[in-house]
Design a protein around this motif. Structure first.
Motif, PDB file in Angstrom:
ATOM      1  N   GLU A   4       0.896  -1.285   0.174  1.00 42.05           N
ATOM      2  CA  GLU A   4      -0.081   0.137   0.030  1.00 42.05           C
ATOM      3  C   GLU A   4       0.958   1.540   0.323  1.00 42.05           C
ATOM      4  OE1 GLU A   4      -2.580  -3.286   0.730  1.00 42.05           O
ATOM      5  OE2 GLU A   4      -0.394  -2.735   1.676  1.00 42.05           O
ATOM      6  N   ASP A   5       2.192   1.431   0.734  1.00 38.70           N
ATOM      7  CA  ASP A   5       2.662   2.569   0.361  1.00 38.70           C
ATOM      8  C   ASP A   5       3.632   2.761  -0.534  1.00 38.70           C
ATOM      9  OD1 ASP A   5       4.699   4.881   1.991  1.00 38.70           O
ATOM     10  OD2 ASP A   5       6.151   2.903   2.168  1.00 38.70           O
ATOM     11  N   MET A   6       4.126   1.778  -0.819  1.00 39.11           N
ATOM     12  CA  MET A   6       4.738   1.760  -2.390  1.00 39.11           C
ATOM     13  C   MET A   6       3.744   2.027  -3.747  1.00 39.11           C
ATOM     14  SD  MET A   6       7.831   0.938  -1.677  1.00 39.11           S
ATOM     15  CE  MET A   6       8.233   1.176  -3.287  1.00 39.11           C
ATOM     16  N   ALA A   7       2.614   1.777  -3.570  1.00 39.14           N
ATOM     17  CA  ALA A   7       1.547   2.406  -4.149  1.00 39.14           C
ATOM     18  C   ALA A   7       1.726   3.053  -4.246  1.00 39.14           C
ATOM     19  CB  ALA A   7       0.066   1.167  -3.998  1.00 39.14           C
ATOM     20  N   GLY A   8       1.289   4.008  -3.682  1.00 36.85           N
ATOM     21  CA  GLY A   8       1.098   5.818  -2.762  1.00 36.85           C
ATOM     22  C   GLY A   8       2.180   5.609  -4.019  1.00 36.85           C
ATOM     23  N   ARG A   9       3.010   5.333  -3.239  1.00 35.91           N
ATOM     24  CA  ARG A   9       4.289   6.449  -3.899  1.00 35.91           C
ATOM     25  C   ARG A   9       3.906   6.238  -5.272  1.00 35.91           C
ATOM     26  NH1 ARG A   9      10.099   5.003  -0.728  1.00 35.91           N
ATOM     27  NH2 ARG A   9       8.969   4.587   1.363  1.00 35.91           N
ATOM     28  N   LEU A  10       4.274   5.005  -5.764  1.00 28.46           N
ATOM     29  CA  LEU A  10       3.389   5.260  -7.197  1.00 28.46           C
ATOM     30  C   LEU A  10       2.654   5.745  -8.205  1.00 28.46           C
ATOM     31  CD1 LEU A  10       4.833   3.095 -10.232  1.00 28.46           C
ATOM     32  CD2 LEU A  10       2.698   1.404  -9.055  1.00 28.46           C
ATOM     33  N   TYR A  11       1.771   6.331  -7.414  1.00 27.88           N
ATOM     34  CA  TYR A  11       0.410   7.204  -7.851  1.00 27.88           C
ATOM     35  C   TYR A  11       1.298   8.318  -7.706  1.00 27.88           C
ATOM     36  CZ  TYR A  11      -3.943   9.437  -7.735  1.00 27.88           C
ATOM     37  OH  TYR A  11      -4.897  10.054  -8.034  1.00 27.88           O
ATOM     38  N   ARG A  12       1.855   8.963  -7.208  1.00 27.45           N
ATOM     39  CA  ARG A  12       2.749   9.689  -7.205  1.00 27.45           C
ATOM     40  C   ARG A  12       3.832  10.684  -7.826  1.00 27.45           C
ATOM     41  NH1 ARG A  12       1.787   8.844  -1.800  1.00 27.45           N
ATOM     42  NH2 ARG A  12       3.828   8.173  -0.893  1.00 27.45           N
ATOM     43  N   SER A  13       4.153   9.222  -8.697  1.00 27.17           N
ATOM     44  CA  SER A  13       5.269   9.106  -8.873  1.00 27.17           C
ATOM     45  C   SER A  13       4.419   9.221 -10.840  1.00 27.17           C
ATOM     46  CB  SER A  13       6.257   8.179  -9.086  1.00 27.17           C
ATOM     47  OG  SER A  13       6.856   7.751  -8.302  1.00 27.17           O
ATOM     48  N   LEU A  14       3.433   8.321 -11.239  1.00 30.97           N
ATOM     49  CA  LEU A  14       3.375   8.579 -11.887  1.00 30.97           C
ATOM     50  C   LEU A  14       1.946  10.344 -12.806  1.00 30.97           C
ATOM     51  CD1 LEU A  14       1.049   5.337 -12.292  1.00 30.97           C
ATOM     52  CD2 LEU A  14       2.826   6.007 -13.341  1.00 30.97           C
ATOM     53  N   HIS A  15       1.232  10.183 -11.554  1.00 28.28           N
ATOM     54  CA  HIS A  15       0.954  11.849 -11.759  1.00 28.28           C
ATOM     55  C   HIS A  15       1.665  13.144 -11.428  1.00 28.28           C
ATOM     56  CE1 HIS A  15      -3.315   9.684 -11.920  1.00 28.28           C
ATOM     57  NE2 HIS A  15      -3.193   9.288 -11.411  1.00 28.28           N
ATOM     58  N   GLY A  16       2.743  12.706 -10.594  1.00 30.27           N
ATOM     59  CA  GLY A  16       3.457  14.133 -10.653  1.00 30.27           C
ATOM     60  C   GLY A  16       4.878  14.173 -11.821  1.00 30.27           C
ATOM     61  N   LYS A  17       5.294  13.151 -11.994  1.00 29.47           N
ATOM     62  CA  LYS A  17       6.295  13.175 -12.956  1.00 29.47           C
ATOM     63  C   LYS A  17       5.948  12.217 -14.678  1.00 29.47           C
ATOM     64  CE  LYS A  17       9.720  14.273  -9.880  1.00 29.47           C
ATOM     65  NZ  LYS A  17      10.272  12.504  -9.223  1.00 29.47           N
ATOM     66  N   LEU A  18       5.465  11.217 -14.613  1.00 28.88           N
ATOM     67  CA  LEU A  18       5.489  10.953 -15.694  1.00 28.88           C
ATOM     68  C   LEU A  18       4.212  11.438 -16.913  1.00 28.88           C
ATOM     69  CD1 LEU A  18       6.228   7.390 -15.643  1.00 28.88           C
ATOM     70  CD2 LEU A  18       7.579   8.878 -16.673  1.00 28.88           C
ATOM     71  N   LEU A  19       3.011  11.483 -15.984  1.00 29.64           N
ATOM     72  CA  LEU A  19       1.804  12.317 -16.813  1.00 29.64           C
ATOM     73  C   LEU A  19       2.001  13.782 -16.951  1.00 29.64           C
ATOM     74  CD1 LEU A  19      -1.143   9.649 -15.438  1.00 29.64           C
ATOM     75  CD2 LEU A  19      -0.093   9.975 -17.845  1.00 29.64           C
ATOM     76  N   THR A  20       2.971  14.007 -16.469  1.00 30.63           N
ATOM     77  CA  THR A  20       2.967  15.413 -16.928  1.00 30.63           C
ATOM     78  C   THR A  20       4.047  16.071 -18.354  1.00 30.63           C
ATOM     79  OG1 THR A  20       5.009  15.757 -15.911  1.00 30.63           O
ATOM     80  CG2 THR A  20       3.057  16.243 -14.404  1.00 30.63           C
ATOM     81  N   LEU A  21       4.537  14.948 -19.297  1.00 25.51           N
ATOM     82  CA  LEU A  21       4.600  14.787 -20.553  1.00 25.51           C
ATOM     83  C   LEU A  21       4.193  14.831 -21.297  1.00 25.51           C
ATOM     84  CD1 LEU A  21       7.546  12.057 -19.754  1.00 25.51           C
ATOM     85  CD2 LEU A  21       7.512  14.004 -20.013  1.00 25.51           C
ATOM     86  N   PRO A  22       4.186  15.461 -22.779  1.00 25.79           N
ATOM     87  CA  PRO A  22       3.653  15.949 -23.463  1.00 25.79           C
ATOM     88  C   PRO A  22       2.721  14.630 -24.031  1.00 25.79           C
ATOM     89  CG  PRO A  22       5.294  17.172 -23.947  1.00 25.79           C
ATOM     90  CD  PRO A  22       5.290  16.130 -23.342  1.00 25.79           C
ATOM     91  N   ASP A  23       1.624  14.411 -24.352  1.00 20.97           N
ATOM     92  CA  ASP A  23       1.017  13.188 -24.920  1.00 20.97           C
ATOM     93  C   ASP A  23       1.873  12.501 -26.570  1.00 20.97           C
ATOM     94  OD1 ASP A  23      -1.336  13.210 -23.282  1.00 20.97           O
ATOM     95  OD2 ASP A  23      -2.243  14.024 -24.440  1.00 20.97           O
ATOM     96  N   ALA A  24       3.144  12.668 -27.300  1.00 22.30           N
ATOM     97  CA  ALA A  24       3.657  12.548 -27.700  1.00 22.30           C
ATOM     98  C   ALA A  24       4.844  11.882 -27.677  1.00 22.30           C
ATOM     99  CB  ALA A  24       3.693  13.867 -28.488  1.00 22.30           C
ATOM    100  N   THR A  25       4.966  12.271 -26.642  1.00 21.00           N
ATOM    101  CA  THR A  25       6.247  11.581 -25.865  1.00 21.00           C
ATOM    102  C   THR A  25       5.936   9.949 -25.580  1.00 21.00           C
ATOM    103  OG1 THR A  25       6.642  13.075 -24.464  1.00 21.00           O
ATOM    104  CG2 THR A  25       8.004  11.713 -23.847  1.00 21.00           C
ATOM    105  N   ARG A  26       7.035   9.549 -26.613  1.00 23.92           N
ATOM    106  CA  ARG A  26       6.907   7.977 -26.669  1.00 23.92           C
ATOM    107  C   ARG A  26       6.915   7.298 -25.518  1.00 23.92           C
ATOM    108  NH1 ARG A  26       9.810  10.493 -30.668  1.00 23.92           N
ATOM    109  NH2 ARG A  26       9.379   9.433 -33.177  1.00 23.92           N
ATOM    110  N   VAL A  27       6.481   5.682 -24.913  1.00 29.11           N
ATOM    111  CA  VAL A  27       7.045   5.105 -24.287  1.00 29.11           C
ATOM    112  C   VAL A  27       7.455   4.537 -24.179  1.00 29.11           C
ATOM    113  CG1 VAL A  27       5.645   4.251 -22.140  1.00 29.11           C
ATOM    114  CG2 VAL A  27       5.008   6.259 -22.973  1.00 29.11           C
ATOM    115  N   PHE A  28       8.572   3.540 -23.481  1.00 34.56           N
ATOM    116  CA  PHE A  28       9.626   2.572 -23.705  1.00 34.56           C
ATOM    117  C   PHE A  28       9.829   1.955 -22.537  1.00 34.56           C
ATOM    118  CE2 PHE A  28      10.762   6.081 -27.144  1.00 34.56           C
ATOM    119  CZ  PHE A  28      11.265   5.633 -28.288  1.00 34.56           C
TER     120      PHE A  28
END
Length: 458
Positions: A164-188
Motif C-alpha cells: 500500500e505504501d509503495m502503491a501510493g508512491r507509485l501513484y504520485r510518481s505517475l501523476h507528478g512526473k510521467l503524466l506531465t510529459l506531452p502526449d506525443a512522448t514515446r514510452v519505452f
C-alpha cells in the motif's frame, strides 16, 4: 541520435542503447547479462558506451551491468536512493546527462526522473534528441509504467515496505512526473507481456504517453486510495528466484561464464544428482517429456518461459544437470544464467536414446482428458495466477499458483490423488513434475487445461 531497443522474448525484457552519433558517446540502459549484441552494435555505429544506467534493482533477471562495465570501462549508475555493494554513480532527480560535446546540455540528452513505487530507487529517463526542443523524443519508464499496466508495488514486503505504501508512491510518481510529459512522448518500458512484474502488460513494446493516458486502466482518473486498491489486488504470484536476483543485482555477482556445459554420461549425471544434491531439469518439449522422462526429473520446456518457470521450481543455488534436446543445451544454460542460475554441472547428451536404454529409470506423466472426472477424493489444484483463477475456475478447485507451489505444496496430502490444471496444459505439467519429485504418489494433469475442460463441459 542512435536509439535501439533490444527485446528478449523469453524474459519479456527490454534494454536500450542510446548514443550521440556526432560525439560517439553512448549509454546502455537495463542490460541483460549476455552483452555481445550491445558491444557489436555499438562498435558498428561508432559508439563508446560510457555509462550503464539501471532503472532499478531488477528482480526477474540478472542484469549485465557488471559484465558491461568490465568490457567497456563504463560507469554504473542508479537512482539516488540505491545502495549497492560496488561503486556507482548516483543520479539525482532532475539531473541531465548530456552526450554532446559542448559544456552544459548539448546533443542527445537524458533527464533523470525519480519515480519510486515499484521499488524505492526506481527512475525513468526522458530522452531528448535536441535539448532545446519543446517535446522529448521519448521516456524510458523501467518498471514504473508499462504498455497497458504499471509496475507491481508488492515485491518489497519482506523489506518492511508495504504494498500500500509503495502503491501510493507509485501513484504520485505517475501523476507528478510521467503524466506531465506531452502526449506525443514515446514510452519505452523495461518489460512486456508475460513478465511477472505486472499483471496486464501488452504485447506491444512501445506506446506514447497519450495512448497510455487514454487506455491504461491504472492511469484513468481516480483518487489515490482507489489506485492503491486496484494495483495491489490480483498480482501474479512471485517466482521464487525474484528475491535472489534482486539481491545479486544490488550486492554484486560473478561475471557470466560463457563456456559450454559439459557432456555427462548418464551414470555421471545420476551420480552428480546423488552426491552434489543436483536436480535433473528436462528442457525438452512438453510432448517428449510427458511420453518418457527420467523419474524424479523436473520439467520446463525451452519453448516456453523456460528460465522463469525453472526459477519457480528449482531453488536458487541448486546444482542442475540438463536433459535437453541435442544442440539446445548451450541455450538452456544461457537462459538459466540470465536469472543467476550458474551452477549447471553439465547435460545428458541424446536423452531419447538414454531413456530407451534404461526403461527402469523412466516414468510417464499421467494425464486426464479434459472431460474425464478425477477420483472422488482427489485434490483439484489450479496452478494459474490469482487473476486467472478469479476470472473463472473449475468447481472445487483450490488456487496454488505455479510460482508458489514449491512452498505451498506442503499444504497438500501426498497420499491422496492430485489433479492439476492451468490455462492450456503447460504449467500443469511443470507442476506435476515438481510434485512427483517431492514424493506425491498419484499426480495427474488435465490435458488442454481450463480452456479444454470448459469446452468439454459444454
Amino acid at each position: 541520435m542512435h536509439f535501439a531497443q533490444y527485446y528478449l522474448d523469453c524474459l519479456s525484457q527490454a534494454s536500450y542503447l542510446i548514443g550521440d552519433e556526432t560525439t560517439g558517446r553512448a549509454v546502455l540502459v537495463d542490460p541483460r547479462r549476455d552483452i555481445d549484441d550491445y558491444l557489436r552494435d555499438a562498435e558498428a555505429a561508432g559508439l563508446r558506451i560510457e555509462l550503464i544506467i539501471e532503472t532499478h534493482f531488477h528482480a526477474d533477471f540478472l542484469s549485465g551491468h557488471l559484465e558491461l562495465a568490465r568490457a567497456t570501462g563504463a560507469t554504473i549508475a542508479f537512482g539516488e536512493a540505491a545502495e549497492t555493494g560496488y561503486p556507482i554513480r548516483r543520479l539525482r532527480d532532475g539531473e541531465r546527462i548530456s552526450l554532446g560535446g559542448a559544456p552544459g546540455p548539448s546533443g542527445v540528452t537524458l533527464t533523470v526522473l525519480a519515480t519510486p513505487g515499484h521499488t524505492p530507487e526506481s527512475i525513468c529517463l526522458v530522452v531528448h534528441e535536441d535539448p532545446e526542443a519543446e517535446e522529448p523524443y521519448g521516456v524510458l519508464t523501467g518498471d514504473t509504467l508499462f504498455v497497458g499496466d504499471v509496475g507491481r508495488p508488492d515485491l518489497l514486503a519482506t523489506a518492511g515496505l508495504t504494498p500500500e505504501d509503495m502503491a501510493g508512491r507509485l501513484y504520485r510518481s505517475l501523476h507528478g512526473k510521467l503524466l506531465t510529459l506531452p502526449d506525443a512522448t514515446r514510452v519505452f518500458p523495461a518489460h512486456g507481456a508475460g513478465s511477472a512484474c505486472g499483471r496486464n502488460l501488452s504485447t506491444e513494446t512501445t506506446s506514447t504517453i497519450g495512448d497510455q493516458r487514454r487506455h491504461n486502466y491504472a492511469l484513468q482518473p481516480m483518487p489515490e486510495a482507489e489506485f492503491v486498491r486496484l494495483v495491489t489486488a490480483g498480482q501474479p504470484a512471485t517466482p521464487g528466484y525474484f528475491a535472489h536476483d534482486a539481491a545479486l543485482n544490488r550486492d554484486g555477482h560473478p561475471l557470466l561464464d560463457t563456456a559450454p556445459p559439459a557432456a555427462l554420461t548418464l551414470d555421471g549425471a545420476l551420480a552428480a544428482c546423488r552426491d552434489a544434491g543436483a536436480v535433473l531439469l528436462d528442457s525438452r518439449p512438453l510432448a517428449a517429456y510427458t511420453e518418457a522422462h527420467f523419474t524424479g526429473s523436473l520439467h520446463t520446456g525451452l519453448d516456453t518461459r523456460f528460465a522463469e518457470y525453472a526459477g519457480s521450481v528449482v531453488a536458487p543455488g541448486t546444482p542442475i544437470v540438463l536433459v535437453s534436446e541435442p544442440g539446445t543445451e548451450a541455450e538452456a544454460r544461457l537462459r538459466l544464467a540470465r536469472i543467476g542460475y550458474d551452477h549447471v554441472l553439465g547435460y545428458v547428451p541424446d536423452p531419447a536414446a538414454e531413456l530407451a536404454r534404461h526403461p527402469e529409470l523412466v516414468s510417464r506423466t499421467r494425464r486426464l482428458a479434459a472431460g474425464e472426472a478425477p477420483a472422488g477424493d482427489a485434490q483439484l489444484i489450479d496452478v494459474r495466477n490469482p487473476a486467472e483463477y478469479e476470472a473463472g475456475a473449475l468447481p472445487g478447485a483450490r488456487n496454488l499458483p505455479l510460482a508458489a507451489l514449491a512452498t505451498s505444496c506442503a499444504t497438500l496430502d501426498p497420499d491422496r490423488p492430485v489433479v492439476l490444471y492451468c490455462r492450456s496444459g503447460s504449467r500443469s505439467v511443470i507442476a506435476a513434475a515438481l510434485l512427483e519429485a517431492r514424493g506425491f504418489r498419484d499426480v495427474r494433469d488435465v490435458i488442454g487445461g481450463y480452456q479444454a475442460a470448459v469446452s468439454a463441459c459444454g
